[in-house]
Design a protein around this motif. Structure first.
Motif, PDB file in Angstrom:
ATOM      1  N   HIS A 101       0.815  -1.211   0.000  1.00  0.00           N
ATOM      2  CA  HIS A 101       0.000   0.000   0.000  1.00  0.00           C
ATOM      3  C   HIS A 101       0.851   1.265   0.000  1.00  0.00           C
ATOM      4  CE1 HIS A 101      -4.017  -1.731   0.275  1.00  0.00           C
ATOM      5  NE2 HIS A 101      -3.436  -2.705   0.956  1.00  0.00           N
ATOM      6  N   HIS A 102       1.970   1.224   0.691  1.00  0.00           N
ATOM      7  CA  HIS A 102       2.843   2.402   0.707  1.00  0.00           C
ATOM      8  C   HIS A 102       3.352   2.694  -0.706  1.00  0.00           C
ATOM      9  CE1 HIS A 102       5.653   5.151   2.955  1.00  0.00           C
ATOM     10  NE2 HIS A 102       6.163   5.166   1.740  1.00  0.00           N
ATOM     11  N   PRO A 148       0.063  10.220  -6.485  1.00  0.00           N
ATOM     12  CA  PRO A 148      -1.327  10.141  -6.977  1.00  0.00           C
ATOM     13  C   PRO A 148      -1.393   9.756  -8.456  1.00  0.00           C
ATOM     14  CG  PRO A 148      -0.619  12.421  -6.962  1.00  0.00           C
ATOM     15  CD  PRO A 148       0.536  11.622  -6.415  1.00  0.00           C
ATOM     16  N   TYR A 203       2.155   1.642  -3.626  1.00  0.00           N
ATOM     17  CA  TYR A 203       1.077   1.917  -4.572  1.00  0.00           C
ATOM     18  C   TYR A 203       0.536   3.334  -4.402  1.00  0.00           C
ATOM     19  CZ  TYR A 203      -3.316   1.333  -7.161  1.00  0.00           C
ATOM     20  OH  TYR A 203      -4.351   1.466  -8.043  1.00  0.00           O
ATOM     21  N   ARG A 204       0.575   3.852  -3.175  1.00  0.00           N
ATOM     22  CA  ARG A 204      -0.059   5.141  -2.888  1.00  0.00           C
ATOM     23  C   ARG A 204       0.944   6.253  -2.585  1.00  0.00           C
ATOM     24  NH1 ARG A 204      -5.251   4.126  -3.121  1.00  0.00           N
ATOM     25  NH2 ARG A 204      -6.013   2.021  -2.632  1.00  0.00           N
ATOM     26  N   THR A 219       1.939  -0.543 -11.241  1.00  0.00           N
ATOM     27  CA  THR A 219       1.583  -1.830 -10.636  1.00  0.00           C
ATOM     28  C   THR A 219       2.580  -2.920 -11.002  1.00  0.00           C
ATOM     29  OG1 THR A 219       0.039  -2.286 -12.468  1.00  0.00           O
ATOM     30  CG2 THR A 219      -0.876  -1.337 -10.445  1.00  0.00           C
ATOM     31  N   THR A 251      -5.764  -4.010 -11.020  1.00  0.00           N
ATOM     32  CA  THR A 251      -6.152  -3.956  -9.615  1.00  0.00           C
ATOM     33  C   THR A 251      -7.466  -4.678  -9.347  1.00  0.00           C
ATOM     34  OG1 THR A 251      -7.495  -1.938  -9.798  1.00  0.00           O
ATOM     35  CG2 THR A 251      -5.106  -1.647  -9.457  1.00  0.00           C
ATOM     36  N   HIS A 302      -1.768  -9.081  -4.335  1.00  0.00           N
ATOM     37  CA  HIS A 302      -2.975  -8.556  -4.960  1.00  0.00           C
ATOM     38  C   HIS A 302      -3.685  -9.620  -5.792  1.00  0.00           C
ATOM     39  CE1 HIS A 302      -5.097  -4.793  -5.114  1.00  0.00           C
ATOM     40  NE2 HIS A 302      -5.242  -4.855  -6.426  1.00  0.00           N
ATOM     41  N   ARG A 318      -1.518   6.251 -11.331  1.00  0.00           N
ATOM     42  CA  ARG A 318      -1.846   4.843 -11.457  1.00  0.00           C
ATOM     43  C   ARG A 318      -1.480   4.358 -12.856  1.00  0.00           C
ATOM     44  NH1 ARG A 318      -1.613   5.738  -7.063  1.00  0.00           N
ATOM     45  NH2 ARG A 318      -3.192   5.722  -5.405  1.00  0.00           N
TER      46      ARG A 318
END
Length: 376
Positions: free
Chosen positions: A64-65, A71, A67-68, A78, A239, A267, A73
């Motif tokens: 999560h760190h 801002p 991926y986020r 990924t 995702t 995931h 995508r």
């Protein structure tokens, strides 16, 4: 215990990650955004400040760190997260002395069924390759029956030629072999609604990706209108949120996450659980060699809704290459690995570029009028 080194390496169209820890272990991972490996490499380089000195056991936190962090995508991000995630699972398995599937809840099967990717084109070549695969022990084969000039044919010619090639393969292998029909996103939705039902009488296990990935709702619509032909989608999705939209709109009966693109092992197992809730099965995408094959196999071993694992001739060709697996194919099956971690040894001392896809990125199909056709 902490991560002491983050090594990101590009070899042609292949991208690998190695994570080293203070207790001397090395975890290995690979991404699957094969069109832009140097871009994925750059993202992993941006991950380094977070990973160095971090506890490698906090796999979900790191996912999560990373991926986020920003801002933004997309598949490049990924894919980078995937490579790191796979390496972290490899490290955890090695540290605990167990295969990764044991960490996912234990195995639910004793061996992994494979379907072989047939590289040929045209009815004669594909029928011959399918016959050879069955003789070698495979119980399922996957192939693209669309003619080479698919972008310029009348609808009638497109449908009849595609159906004839599928018929040739079915007649060759008989009723005891599953056919996975790959359309490589080459059709428009209107073409797909004519082509897919024409294949129904050959009872394919699935028909995959008839239309481009630009719209999830378009993919779901084509799947809903497939007139009883099971559809597979997802090799270019990233995702659980995209897969959820596809499934909620009545999309695929088979989901196709690629572990090197759809967030790694962490995931992909969530995608598998999501699919299970929709009574959908998992046939993960995989065409980039032994490391990603082995990562996929660990997931296959631990989930109830697995059907068959994609297997490329490249896996045999690279069996003694830079990524060496601890198990070898036995006919149309792979044993469940028992080595700690992934069971993969990665040797990147040789800097010879790999060619995993056989396709220069700029070589795309053009129609007879010079316009761009839908590419693979």
């Amino acid at each position: 215990m902490e991560i002491t080194a983050v090594e990101s390496v590009v070899r042609g169209d292949a991208h690998f990650v190695q994570l080293r820890t203070s207790d001397g272990l090395v975890g290995v991972g690979q991404s699957a955004c094969w069109g832009y490996p140097t871009a994925v490499h750059a993202v992993v380089e941006a991950f380094r400040p977070h990973l160095l000195g971090a506890d490698p056991n906090r796999i979900e936190h790191h996912w999560h760190h990373l991926y986020r962090m920003g801002p933004f995508r997309g598949s490049v991000l990924t894919a980078a997260v995937s490579a790191v995630d796979i390496a972290l699972w490899d490290l955890l398995g090695k540290r605990l002395g167990v295969p990764v599937w044991q960490l996912l809840g234990g195995r639910v099967r004793d061996r992994i069924r494979l379907h072989l990717l047939l590289p040929g084109t045209g009815a004669e070549a594909l029928a011959a390759q399918a016959a050879a695969a069955v003789a070698d022990g495979f119980t399922a084969v996957k192939f693209d029956p669309l003619p080479a000039d698919y972008g310029d044919l009348s609808l009638h010619r497109l449908v009849t030629a595609t159906e004839a090639t599928t018929a040739a393969v079915r007649e060759t292998v008989g009723p005891d072999v599953d056919l996975l029909v790959e359309l490589h996103r080459k059709l428009t939705p209107l073409q797909a609604e004519a082509v897919v039902p024409a294949l129904a009488r050959h009872l394919p296990l699935l028909v995959e990706d008839p239309v481009q990935i630009d719209s999830i709702s378009s993919q779901a619509t084509v799947a809903r209108r497939a007139l009883g032909v099971p559809m597979a989608n997802g090799e270019r999705l990233h995702t659980i949120w995209e897969f959820k939209e596809l499934l909620a709109q009545g999309g695929a009966q088979y989901v196709r996450p690629d572990l090197g693109l759809a967030g790694g092992i962490s995931h992909a197992r969530k995608i598998a659980a999501l699919a299970e809730a929709y009574h959908a099965a998992v046939v993960s995408h995989n065409c980039l060699g032994p490391l990603l094959t082995m990562a996929s196999v660990h997931l296959d071993a631990a989930i109830p809704n697995f059907v068959t694992q994609e297997y490329s001739p490249l896996d045999d060709q690279l069996a003694d290459g830079p990524a060496r697996a601890c198990v070898r194919r036995q006919g149309g099956w792979l044993p469940v690995p028992e080595e700690p971690g992934l069971g993969v040894t990665l040797d990147l001392a040789d800097d010879t570029p790999l060619d995993l896809t056989g396709r220069p990125l700029t070589r795309i199909p053009l129609r007879a009028d010079g316009s761009v056709a839908y590419a693979v």
